[in-house]
Scaffold this active site. Sequence first.
Site, PDB file in Angstrom:
ATOM      1  N   LEU A  92       0.829  -1.222   0.016  1.00 59.01           N
ATOM      2  CA  LEU A  92      -0.126   0.045  -0.027  1.00 59.01           C
ATOM      3  C   LEU A  92       0.967   1.269   0.063  1.00 59.01           C
ATOM      4  O   LEU A  92       1.925   1.411   0.591  1.00 59.01           O
ATOM      5  CB  LEU A  92      -0.904  -0.082   1.334  1.00 59.01           C
ATOM      6  N   ILE A  93       0.573   2.231  -0.727  1.00 59.05           N
ATOM      7  CA  ILE A  93       1.439   3.271  -0.753  1.00 59.05           C
ATOM      8  C   ILE A  93       0.759   4.399   0.473  1.00 59.05           C
ATOM      9  O   ILE A  93      -0.410   4.455   0.657  1.00 59.05           O
ATOM     10  CB  ILE A  93       1.081   4.232  -2.073  1.00 59.05           C
ATOM     11  N   HIS A 109      -5.083  -3.174 -11.648  1.00 60.99           N
ATOM     12  CA  HIS A 109      -5.415  -4.289 -10.882  1.00 60.99           C
ATOM     13  C   HIS A 109      -6.114  -5.297 -11.641  1.00 60.99           C
ATOM     14  O   HIS A 109      -7.018  -5.198 -12.430  1.00 60.99           O
ATOM     15  CB  HIS A 109      -6.365  -3.814  -9.618  1.00 60.99           C
TER      16      HIS A 109
END
Length: 194
Positions: A92-93, A109
């Site tokens: 996750l960023i 995605h």
Amino acid sequence: MKNIAIFASGSGTNFQAIADAIREEKLSAVIKLLVCDRPGAYSIERAIKQCIPTFVFSAKEYASKEEYEIEILQKLKELEIDYIVLAGYMRLIGPTLLKSYEGRIINIHPSLLPAFPGKDAIGQALNANVKESGVTIHFVDEGMDTGPIIAQQSVPLSEVETIESIQTKIHQIEHQLYPQVLQRLFTTSQEDDR
């Protein structure tokens, strides 16, 4: 011409598709950096073969996400990166990069979001016995695959699919769709800059 950094964690097939599209002049961008969180991932080899600089790190060597993201951010600024393009990046960023690159982080995605977010989207689709899956390209926000959708393309699924057969279908779409969508996005953003 946009300067991009590609973030990848695995074999880098989307990295390669983007690099090929640039070489074939279908995508107006320069890959200035590959960021990889898995030393030994094949995407690193792909970057080295094309003389693209890499920043490879292992998250467990840092005290926090903020610590390694600050280091990444420094590299992005040095290289004057316009966009971050996630291509199989399995982290996750965090707020550090999100704040600096708001609206300029794009992800691909392997599902028709909001269906099957997170890890193993293909396995999730197979287990759910759905009649179609697909590919979503979206902007990244603080959630897991929750950012605004830019483009989607569906893939019909038969009753005899396997993880591998779905993966093959998804990759065929990803490798075409991602460079096309990026080109559209970069062209629009250049017009906005004028």
